[in-house]
Design an enzyme around this catalytic site. Structure first.
Site, short mmCIF file in Angstrom:
data_model
loop_
_atom_site.label_atom_id
_atom_site.label_comp_id
_atom_site.label_asym_id
_atom_site.label_seq_id
_atom_site.Cartn_x
_atom_site.Cartn_y
_atom_site.Cartn_z
CB ALA A 5 3.97 5.72 -3.71
CE LYS B 37 -10.28 -6.96 -8.54
NZ LYS B 37 -10.26 -7.53 -7.25
CD GLU C 27 -0.88 -16.17 -11.94
OE1 GLU C 27 -0.13 -16.60 -12.82
OE2 GLU C 27 -2.10 -16.45 -11.88
CB VAL D 61 -7.32 -13.79 -12.65
CG1 VAL D 61 -8.46 -14.79 -12.78
CG2 VAL D 61 -7.43 -12.71 -13.73
N GLY E 182 -6.57 -14.31 -7.03
CA GLY E 182 -5.60 -14.13 -5.95
C GLY E 182 -4.40 -15.04 -6.07
N GLY F 96 -16.22 -9.22 7.78
CA GLY F 96 -15.16 -8.70 6.91
C GLY F 96 -15.02 -9.48 5.60
CD GLU G 71 -14.38 -4.22 -0.48
OE1 GLU G 71 -14.28 -3.08 0.01
OE2 GLU G 71 -13.45 -4.82 -1.03
CE LYS H 297 -11.24 -11.12 -9.05
NZ LYS H 297 -11.93 -11.58 -7.83
#
Ligand code: HSE
Length: 438
Positions: free
Chosen positions: A43, A107, A131, A134, A136, A189, A192, A207
């Site tokens: 989706a 998270k 998993e 938190v 990555g 980058g 944000e 987290k």
């Protein structure tokens, strides 16, 4: 064996990474999971754009209707990669009510609505795996929940926001201000366009609330977390910290104290010689102290397409392996059996005990230091180290920097207001917490 059918909700950076890693490593993942794992439906807001990214995999159903994927009777696992609270919360609850397992990287949702989500999963005997929520790609949830299960966890201290760590690393390396480095990070980058959650410590607190629940067998209580970000840190404080042998990091700390649980995110001085003090750039690291194992450190990429996909797919494999197991014999979602959670209190910041870096601008006159140290001594705050800078040419004011031994935050706050009221002290006292992490 029939492939396990996954419905992906969201096809952004992590969704695409998950597709790519599952495709590239399909054979090894199947050998590990015991059966193939196949993304059967996705989706996404723009199904047409997604079709291009799937490079001819025409059997994947693409839709803009996430609820239709959740309700699709072919789908065994719903993988939520949308983020945010709604519609993610409703879609996950719908999937659980339909008896489907859920894998999520969300998270913020778990930290705030985890209790409701895990209760719904428990009631239906299905799994919620997280998993990727938190740090990555760093398998810290697995480590806390399974690898360290023999231990009484004493504390966790983590660098779990890559954006903030990138900014602090650059400020230290270049001597530039927070504002300058933030603007640079946005261009590159690494930050944000609206960096609030990252630089104000909120993302790290989400987290941390998740790790605290797993470490101590308590509910996920983001509302009890203290979050202070890096926006007020100055290059002077980073430099003074360095002169004293420390680095400043945005640390997320949860600790089992005498009278409750600490849950706090704030800039922290750490001895420069600690491994975790040398985690630079956008990397993440989590230090866990267990009573049996001692200190263990987990390090890696905390964000990005494939590192996060690595964690998402690990969960998909876990769910695939456990899918047919009796729910009572699976690893509990939050490490402790659901009826074994404790209601230890979360401590307000006033009750927290730690060490402090205090910087104040003072008149360079006899008796100033004596007044300050008397205020500290009256509150049983002991000084560990001190530097007084030479006043600049022609100036009659200078900076005093004090490091304290462990003290109760309420007493330190009281001392700071008394120091600020001295006629010889100019402006506000800068207060940064300090952790030895030894
Ligand atoms: N925004 C996060 C960070 C990554 O800067 O670490 C996703 O959790």
């Amino acid at each position: 064996m029939k492939p396990l059918q996954v419905g992906l909700l969201g096809f952004g950076i992590v969704g695409r990474g998950t597709w790519e890693v599952l495709r590239r490593n399909a054979e090894e993942i199947t050998r590990r999971a015991g059966r193939p794992i196949r993304i059967a439906a996705i989706a996404t807001r723009s199904p047409e754009r997604a079709r291009d990214a799937l490079a001819g995999a025409n059997s994947v159903r693409l839709t803009a209707d996430a609820s239709a994927v959740v309700r699709d009777s072919d789908i065994d696992i719903v993988c939520e990669l949308i983020g945010g609270i709604e519609p993610a919360r409703s879609l996950i609850l719908e999937a659980l009510a339909l008896g489907k397992h859920v894998v999520t990287a969300n998270k913020a949702l778990l930290a705030q609505h985890g209790t409701e989500i895990f209760a719904a999963a428990h009631a239906r005997g299905v799994m919620v795996a997280f998993e990727a929520a938190v740090a990555g790609g760093v398998p810290i949830i697995k480590a806390l929940r399974e690898g360290l299960t023999a231990n009484r966890i004493e504390w966790i201290a983590g660098i779990i926001n890559g954006t903030s760590n990138f900014i602090l690393s650059r400020m230290r390396e270049t001597g530039a201000s927070f504002e300058t480095v933030l603007a640079e990070a946005q261009v590159l980058g690494f930050a944000e366009s609206d960096p609030t959650y990252d630089v104000e410590g909120i993302d790290a607190a989400h987290k941390l609330a998740i790790m605290s629940a797993i470490a101590f067998g308590v509910p996920m209580r983001f509302d009890k977390a203290y979050a202070e970000g890096i926006t007020r840190l100055t290059k002077e404080d980073l430099r003074y910290a360095e002169e004293l042998g420390y680095r400043i990091k945005l640390l997320a700390i949860t600790r089992r104290a005498r009278n409750g649980i600490e849950l706090r995110v704030h800039p922290t001085l750490i001895p420069a010689k600690r491994l975790i003090a040398n985690v630079e750039g956008a990397m993440n690291a989590v230090l866990v102290k267990g009573d049996a194992v001692g200190s263990t450190l987990y390090y890696g990429a905390g964000a990005g397409a494939e590192p996060t996909a690595s964690a998402v797919i690990a969960d998909l494999v876990d769910v695939t392996r456990m899918h047919t197991a009796d729910p009572e014999h699976r690893v509990p979602h939050l490490a402790f059996q659901p009826d074994q959670l404790t209601d230890l209190p979360f401590l307000p910041m006033g009750d927290v005990e730690t060490s402090y870096y205090l910087r104040m601008r003072v008149d360079d006159r006899p008796g100033v230091l004596a007044d300050i140290t008397r205020i500290l001594a009256d509150r049983e705050i002991s000084i560990d180290a001190m530097i007084q800078k030479e006043p600049s040419e022609g100036e009659d004011q200078t900076d005093i920097i004090l490091l304290t031994h462990k003290s109760v935050e309420r007493s330190v706050d009281d001392a700071i207001s008394r120091i600020e009221a001295l006629p010889t002290v100019r402006g506000k006292v800068v207060r940064i917490r300090l952790e030895d992490l030894g």
